[in-house]
Design a protein around this motif. Sequence first.
Motif, PDB file in Angstrom:
ATOM      1  N   ARG A  30      65.886  39.869  72.563  1.00  9.96           N
ATOM      2  CA  ARG A  30      64.587  40.116  73.209  1.00  9.96           C
ATOM      3  C   ARG A  30      63.507  39.304  72.495  1.00  9.96           C
ATOM      4  O   ARG A  30      63.481  39.231  71.250  1.00  9.96           O
ATOM      5  CB  ARG A  30      64.251  41.602  73.123  1.00  9.96           C
ATOM      6  N   ILE A  31      62.624  38.729  73.296  1.00 14.29           N
ATOM      7  CA  ILE A  31      61.543  37.915  72.717  1.00 14.29           C
ATOM      8  C   ILE A  31      60.601  38.786  71.897  1.00 14.29           C
ATOM      9  O   ILE A  31      60.211  39.885  72.312  1.00 14.29           O
ATOM     10  CB  ILE A  31      60.762  37.201  73.843  1.00 14.29           C
ATOM     11  N   PHE A  32      60.241  38.267  70.733  1.00 14.32           N
ATOM     12  CA  PHE A  32      59.282  38.921  69.838  1.00 14.32           C
ATOM     13  C   PHE A  32      58.184  37.889  69.584  1.00 14.32           C
ATOM     14  O   PHE A  32      58.437  36.850  68.976  1.00 14.32           O
ATOM     15  CB  PHE A  32      59.998  39.288  68.535  1.00 14.32           C
ATOM     16  N   GLY A  35      54.487  40.850  68.255  1.00 13.85           N
ATOM     17  CA  GLY A  35      55.127  42.110  67.852  1.00 13.85           C
ATOM     18  C   GLY A  35      54.212  43.325  67.943  1.00 13.85           C
ATOM     19  O   GLY A  35      54.634  44.437  67.609  1.00 13.85           O
ATOM     20  N   THR A  36      52.996  43.159  68.456  1.00 14.97           N
ATOM     21  CA  THR A  36      52.053  44.292  68.393  1.00 14.97           C
ATOM     22  C   THR A  36      52.372  45.390  69.406  1.00 14.97           C
ATOM     23  O   THR A  36      51.983  46.541  69.210  1.00 14.97           O
ATOM     24  CB  THR A  36      50.589  43.828  68.568  1.00 14.97           C
ATOM     25  N   ASP A  37      53.065  45.040  70.486  1.00 13.93           N
ATOM     26  CA  ASP A  37      53.572  46.086  71.379  1.00 13.93           C
ATOM     27  C   ASP A  37      54.936  46.563  70.894  1.00 13.93           C
ATOM     28  O   ASP A  37      55.217  47.768  70.882  1.00 13.93           O
ATOM     29  CB  ASP A  37      53.686  45.567  72.823  1.00 13.93           C
ATOM     30  N   LEU A  38      55.772  45.627  70.481  1.00 12.79           N
ATOM     31  CA  LEU A  38      57.141  46.002  70.079  1.00 12.79           C
ATOM     32  C   LEU A  38      57.143  46.892  68.832  1.00 12.79           C
ATOM     33  O   LEU A  38      57.960  47.816  68.726  1.00 12.79           O
ATOM     34  CB  LEU A  38      57.976  44.742  69.839  1.00 12.79           C
TER      35      LEU A  38
HETATM   36  C1  LIG Z   1      46.457  48.943  67.384  1.00  9.02           C
HETATM   37  C2  LIG Z   1      46.695  48.268  68.705  1.00  9.02           C
HETATM   38  C3  LIG Z   1      45.619  48.014  69.548  1.00  9.02           C
HETATM   39  C4  LIG Z   1      45.815  47.375  70.766  1.00  9.02           C
HETATM   40  N1  LIG Z   1      44.739  47.148  71.578  1.00  9.02           N
HETATM   41  C5  LIG Z   1      44.907  46.520  72.756  1.00  9.02           C
HETATM   42  C6  LIG Z   1      43.785  46.280  73.608  1.00  9.02           C
HETATM   43  O1  LIG Z   1      42.641  46.606  73.290  1.00  9.02           O
HETATM   44  N2  LIG Z   1      44.017  45.652  74.780  1.00  9.02           N
HETATM   45  C7  LIG Z   1      45.260  45.240  75.181  1.00  9.02           C
HETATM   46  O2  LIG Z   1      45.398  44.662  76.267  1.00  9.02           O
HETATM   47  N3  LIG Z   1      46.348  45.479  74.386  1.00  9.02           N
HETATM   48  C8  LIG Z   1      46.192  46.097  73.199  1.00  9.02           C
HETATM   49  N4  LIG Z   1      47.283  46.345  72.402  1.00  9.02           N
HETATM   50  C9  LIG Z   1      48.616  45.963  72.870  1.00  9.02           C
HETATM   51  C10 LIG Z   1      49.107  44.591  72.362  1.00  9.02           C
HETATM   52  O3  LIG Z   1      48.406  44.194  71.207  1.00  9.02           O
HETATM   53  C11 LIG Z   1      48.932  43.492  73.428  1.00  9.02           C
HETATM   54  O4  LIG Z   1      49.572  43.848  74.632  1.00  9.02           O
HETATM   55  C12 LIG Z   1      49.461  42.134  72.931  1.00  9.02           C
HETATM   56  O5  LIG Z   1      48.869  41.110  73.682  1.00  9.02           O
HETATM   57  C13 LIG Z   1      50.975  42.007  72.998  1.00  9.02           C
HETATM   58  O6  LIG Z   1      51.300  40.691  72.566  1.00  9.02           O
HETATM   59  P1  LIG Z   1      52.387  40.440  71.433  1.00  9.02           P
HETATM   60  O7  LIG Z   1      52.454  38.966  71.250  1.00  9.02           O
HETATM   61  O8  LIG Z   1      52.118  41.236  70.223  1.00  9.02           O
HETATM   62  O9  LIG Z   1      53.666  40.973  72.199  1.00  9.02           O
HETATM   63  P2  LIG Z   1      55.107  41.532  71.637  1.00  9.02           P
HETATM   64  O10 LIG Z   1      54.888  42.871  71.063  1.00  9.02           O
HETATM   65  O11 LIG Z   1      55.685  40.488  70.750  1.00  9.02           O
HETATM   66  O12 LIG Z   1      55.881  41.570  72.976  1.00  9.02           O
HETATM   67  C14 LIG Z   1      55.498  42.434  74.036  1.00  9.02           C
HETATM   68  C15 LIG Z   1      56.509  42.277  75.182  1.00  9.02           C
HETATM   69  O13 LIG Z   1      56.387  40.996  75.787  1.00  9.02           O
HETATM   70  C16 LIG Z   1      57.618  40.251  75.681  1.00  9.02           C
HETATM   71  N5  LIG Z   1      57.198  38.874  75.446  1.00  9.02           N
HETATM   72  C17 LIG Z   1      56.339  38.424  74.484  1.00  9.02           C
HETATM   73  N6  LIG Z   1      56.085  37.121  74.654  1.00  9.02           N
HETATM   74  C18 LIG Z   1      56.784  36.718  75.741  1.00  9.02           C
HETATM   75  C19 LIG Z   1      56.939  35.470  76.440  1.00  9.02           C
HETATM   76  N7  LIG Z   1      56.292  34.349  76.057  1.00  9.02           N
HETATM   77  N8  LIG Z   1      57.730  35.430  77.531  1.00  9.02           N
HETATM   78  C20 LIG Z   1      58.393  36.546  77.963  1.00  9.02           C
HETATM   79  N9  LIG Z   1      58.294  37.753  77.346  1.00  9.02           N
HETATM   80  C21 LIG Z   1      57.502  37.827  76.253  1.00  9.02           C
HETATM   81  C22 LIG Z   1      58.395  40.923  74.556  1.00  9.02           C
HETATM   82  O14 LIG Z   1      59.792  40.759  74.716  1.00  9.02           O
HETATM   83  C23 LIG Z   1      57.962  42.372  74.733  1.00  9.02           C
HETATM   84  O15 LIG Z   1      58.682  42.956  75.785  1.00  9.02           O
HETATM   85  C24 LIG Z   1      47.126  46.977  71.165  1.00  9.02           C
HETATM   86  C25 LIG Z   1      48.214  47.217  70.309  1.00  9.02           C
HETATM   87  C26 LIG Z   1      48.002  47.856  69.101  1.00  9.02           C
HETATM   88  C27 LIG Z   1      49.173  48.099  68.183  1.00  9.02           C
END
Ligand SMILES: Cc1cc2nc3c(=O)[nH]c(=O)nc-3n(C[C@H](O)[C@H](O)[C@H](O)COP(=O)(O)OP(=O)(O)OC[C@H]3O[C@@H](n4cnc5c(N)ncnc54)[C@H](O)[C@@H]3O)c2cc1C
Length: 281
Positions: A30-32, A35-38
């Motif tokens: 699974r893509i990471f 990681g803030t959602d995962l």
């Molecule tokens: C404390 C906290 C506060 C937050 N506040 C907000 C907020 O205010 N607003 C908001 O919208 N969100 C918020 N979030 C949620 C999160 O930060 C966002 O959704 C963020 O953009 C997820 O991106 P990521 O790179 O960390 O995703 P990941 O956690 O790495 O991945 C999320 C999902 O997307 C998939 N994925 C990631 N990149 C790709 C890609 N390129 N192609 C296909 N699949 C992919 C992964 O497999 C996983 O299923 C918050 C989270 C936390 C922990």
Amino acid sequence: MKSFLHDYSMTAPRSLGEALELLDTDGGIRIFAGGTDLMVLLESGTLQHKSFLDIHSIPELRDIRVTPNYITVGAGATFSDIAAHPDLMRELPLLHEAARSVGAIAIQNRATIGGNVANASPAADAPPALLVYDAEIELLSRQNNRRIPYRFFHAGYKKTLLVPNEMIRAFHIPRADRRKCVQLYKKVGTRKAQAISKICFAGLLRREGGRIADARIAFGSVAPVPLRCEKTEQVLKNGGTLAECLAILSSEISPIDDIRSNAAYRLRVAQNIFSRFFQVK
Ligand SMILES: Cc1cc2nc3c(=O)[nH]c(=O)nc-3n(C[C@H](O)[C@H](O)[C@H](O)COP(=O)(O)OP(=O)(O)OC[C@H]3O[C@@H](n4cnc5c(N)ncnc54)[C@H](O)[C@@H]3O)c2cc1C
């Protein structure tokens, strides 16, 4: 039940090609990205996968490119990258504002726009801006590269058009002279920072000679998917009154009760935000 970190494996490919190959050959990976959602799933014990593909350090995915017709934002661009980019600040203020409203600085430094969209939460902050700008989403696998209007990407609650060996490569946002447009981004949460939206809104309006020449509005957290409100836009463009627009808007959205808010509050706030947008000259 939580498991231990050593139950998990993380592979960090050095190139996009290598990442696509791994996605194609390892069905369980699974893509990471940031990681803030995962990591939230890991913490709650609901993370089902054990094997992860770390794409955070692949430079091609993090590119933000400006060409004559498009601004292309790589799926791996973080919200800090987006918020700090001068062209995005100037040309795409709705996306700039959305980036600045995600979590707080530490989250913005890790969280990517691709992760925000792939996670497919109807409450995510970036989608309404992407919808209003008519973004196209580029999906890439080892066999295929397809580019589709982003408004078709969300197929239902937490469902997207992504197939298992595919990743989001980038968002292509058409460039236009939007200097005469009113643009409003609004997020309502429990606090100013570190709060997922109870409702979020992006809108763009252009008046020409006393009439509305262009109107685009999108909401998060009012439906199972991030929603472009096309019926309301049509009433606006046909010169509808505020009351007429609100009547259509109220029938077009379907907010629900959940842990963050309730349907009645969301409906009222959506109407209030729209009224404010309608009245901006
Ligand atoms: C404390 C906290 C506060 C937050 N506040 C907000 C907020 O205010 N607003 C908001 O919208 N969100 C918020 N979030 C949620 C999160 O930060 C966002 O959704 C963020 O953009 C997820 O991106 P990521 O790179 O960390 O995703 P990941 O956690 O790495 O991945 C999320 C999902 O997307 C998939 N994925 C990631 N990149 C790709 C890609 N390129 N192609 C296909 N699949 C992919 C992964 O497999 C996983 O299923 C918050 C989270 C936390 C922990």
